[in-house]
Design a protein around this motif. Structure first.
Motif, short mmCIF file in Angstrom:
data_model
loop_
_atom_site.label_atom_id
_atom_site.label_comp_id
_atom_site.label_asym_id
_atom_site.label_seq_id
_atom_site.Cartn_x
_atom_site.Cartn_y
_atom_site.Cartn_z
N PHE A 272 0.85 -1.18 0.00
CA PHE A 272 0.00 0.00 0.00
C PHE A 272 0.89 1.24 0.00
CE2 PHE A 272 0.57 -1.53 4.33
CZ PHE A 272 0.96 -0.40 5.03
N TYR A 273 0.30 2.42 -0.04
CA TYR A 273 1.07 3.65 -0.11
C TYR A 273 1.98 3.79 1.10
CZ TYR A 273 2.12 8.62 -0.52
OH TYR A 273 2.76 9.84 -0.61
N GLN A 274 3.28 3.92 0.82
CA GLN A 274 4.32 4.05 1.84
C GLN A 274 4.42 2.80 2.73
OE1 GLN A 274 3.52 7.80 3.89
NE2 GLN A 274 4.52 8.98 2.27
N SER A 275 4.14 1.64 2.15
CA SER A 275 4.32 0.40 2.90
C SER A 275 5.79 0.04 3.04
CB SER A 275 3.57 -0.75 2.22
OG SER A 275 4.01 -0.94 0.88
N GLY A 276 6.64 0.64 2.18
CA GLY A 276 8.07 0.46 2.33
C GLY A 276 8.68 -0.67 1.53
N ASP A 277 7.94 -1.23 0.56
CA ASP A 277 8.53 -2.32 -0.23
C ASP A 277 9.53 -1.77 -1.24
OD1 ASP A 277 7.23 -2.08 -3.05
OD2 ASP A 277 5.52 -1.92 -1.68
N ALA A 278 10.30 -2.67 -1.81
CA ALA A 278 11.39 -2.29 -2.71
C ALA A 278 10.91 -1.77 -4.06
CB ALA A 278 12.32 -3.48 -2.93
N PHE A 279 9.60 -1.89 -4.35
CA PHE A 279 9.07 -1.50 -5.66
C PHE A 279 8.46 -0.10 -5.66
CE2 PHE A 279 9.30 -6.05 -5.54
CZ PHE A 279 9.76 -6.40 -6.80
N GLU A 280 8.59 0.63 -4.55
CA GLU A 280 8.06 1.99 -4.47
C GLU A 280 9.07 2.97 -5.04
OE1 GLU A 280 6.92 2.68 -0.41
OE2 GLU A 280 5.01 1.64 -0.65
N THR A 281 9.32 2.83 -6.32
CA THR A 281 10.29 3.67 -7.00
C THR A 281 10.03 3.62 -8.49
OG1 THR A 281 12.66 4.14 -7.29
CG2 THR A 281 11.99 1.83 -7.22
N GLY A 282 10.50 4.61 -9.22
CA GLY A 282 10.34 4.62 -10.67
C GLY A 282 8.94 4.96 -11.10
#
Length: 375
Positions: A272-282
């Motif tokens: 979810f938003y700002q869950s901190g996973d490695a795919f929150e980029t690009g």
């Protein structure tokens, strides 16, 4: 040796492997550890498992079931689905969900469109372990194209040939889509094969269930003229809203919980938003590969977060009356989506949370997805 099966007979006993609960320490758990006992021995620490020959692998497949897959599809790519070119391949995994009765709706936060809570009884059914992936959808698009069931418009959007409904975008019509179109075949952007399919309408999701049913020799569930669903048939379909909530809860009903794991938002359990996973980029969408997080207690992945999932039902307000195997009203303006999404806050991951949208909305919906169900 090749495929050794041991001697034809012997006097020293049958081989046992794997260690046991009553063995001393962990020494006997080693992969190479061997024991032998008489074939007629029986003890509280003896068990077994099944094996079967991988028949047909000389004609198709490579003898390897890749990570995230339920079949041998003949390549080394993890999670790209199972084609229909090989008769020995298995269908995508469908988890059996036990029938039962539950109180559907919001037990915690007073969400107006998820009240009142009401009793629902469901027969056993099956639910897809994972959200449908880009690779699975692209493979089915190619099958549907060969059958003359779809076409790609001048806008690079995929439509049904008989219904003329908007089914899905390609990456030529929306940068949020990972479905490629070469002019003659569909594919997937590199690295996005195992991510959930997005930019798909309700009609595109329902049509996919028909394609996969036909590809696996099952009876398609949806009439693409009326979009009525045969819930008694053998084919895949979209889950009813009640089936979705029941299976998303994973059996946590005493007491009822907000989320599939408990009552607290947890970035280690869902995307979810700002869950901190490695795919929150690009570039968007910030989806995670299906199965990235742990499943719920029914073995279902991503029922909270990642993408919203289309269900069969037209939206309607709940009533207090109990029901059995409800499928929603016969018609309506909006279909229901469930499950929360990568771009929204964690509070919206609640099992009872309901979203709605029009079934053929062509706006850029980088968070619409779905999974299969089966009666």
């Amino acid at each position: 040796s090749i495929d050794p099966r041991g001697p034809e007979n012997g006097v020293s006993g049958r081989v046992i492997r794997g260690g046991a609960w009553d063995y001393d320490g962990g020494y006997h758990l080693r992969c190479g550890m061997r024991g032998n006992v008489h074939a007629f021995d029986r003890q509280g620490s003896f068990g077994f498992r099944l094996a079967i020959a991988a028949s047909g692998q000389s004609e198709c497949g490579n003898g390897i079931v890749d990570s995230g897959e339920q079949c041998d599809d003949g390549n080394a790519e993890s999670g790209d689905g199972c084609s229909t070119t090989c008769g020995s391949e298995l269908a995508a995994e469908m988890r059996p969900i036990p029938g039962g009765t539950f109180e559907m709706g919001d037990h915690h936060d007073g969400m107006d469109n998820a009240l009142p809570t009401h009793e629902v009884t469901l027969d056993p059914f099956r639910m897809g372990s994972y959200e449908v992936t880009n690779a699975e959808y692209a493979a089915s698009l190619n099958w549907a194209l060969a059958q003359g069931l779809i076409y790609v418009g001048s806008d690079n959007i995929v439509y049904g040939t008989t219904s003329t409904r908007y089914y899905c975008d390609t990456n030529e019509s929306s940068s949020f889509s990972s479905i490629t179109w070469s002019g003659s075949a569909f594919g997937v952007d590199a690295g996005k094969e195992r991510h959930p399919m997005v930019m798909v309408s309700w009609y595109g999701a329902a049509a996919y269930t028909n394609w996969r049913s036909a590809m696996h020799g099952l009876q398609p569930s949806y009439n693409t003229s009326t979009w009525a669903c045969n819930f008694a048939g053998s084919g895949y379909r979209l889950p009813s809203e009640a089936e979705w909530e029941y299976s998303a809860r994973g059996g946590l009903r005493n007491p009822y919980r907000r989320f599939p794991w408990g009552d607290t938002v947890d970035g280690s359990r869902a995307n979810f938003y700002q869950s901190g996973d490695a795919f929150e980029t690009g570039a968007y969408p910030w989806t995670t590969p299906v199965g990235y997080y742990a499943p719920n207690d029914y073995g279902l992945y991503d029922v909270a977060g990642n993408v919203l999932e289309w269900v069969h039902d037209w939206y309607t307000q709940y009533t207090i009356e109990p029901s059995m195997n409800p499928h929603g009203p016969e018609e309506g303006a909006n279909h229901v989506l469930r499950g929360g999404v990568w771009e929204d806050y964690g509070e919206h991951l609640a099992c009872a949370h309901r979203d709605i949208d029009t079934p053929s909305d062509e706006r850029n919906r980088s968070y619409w997805g779905f999974r299969l169900a089966q009666s």
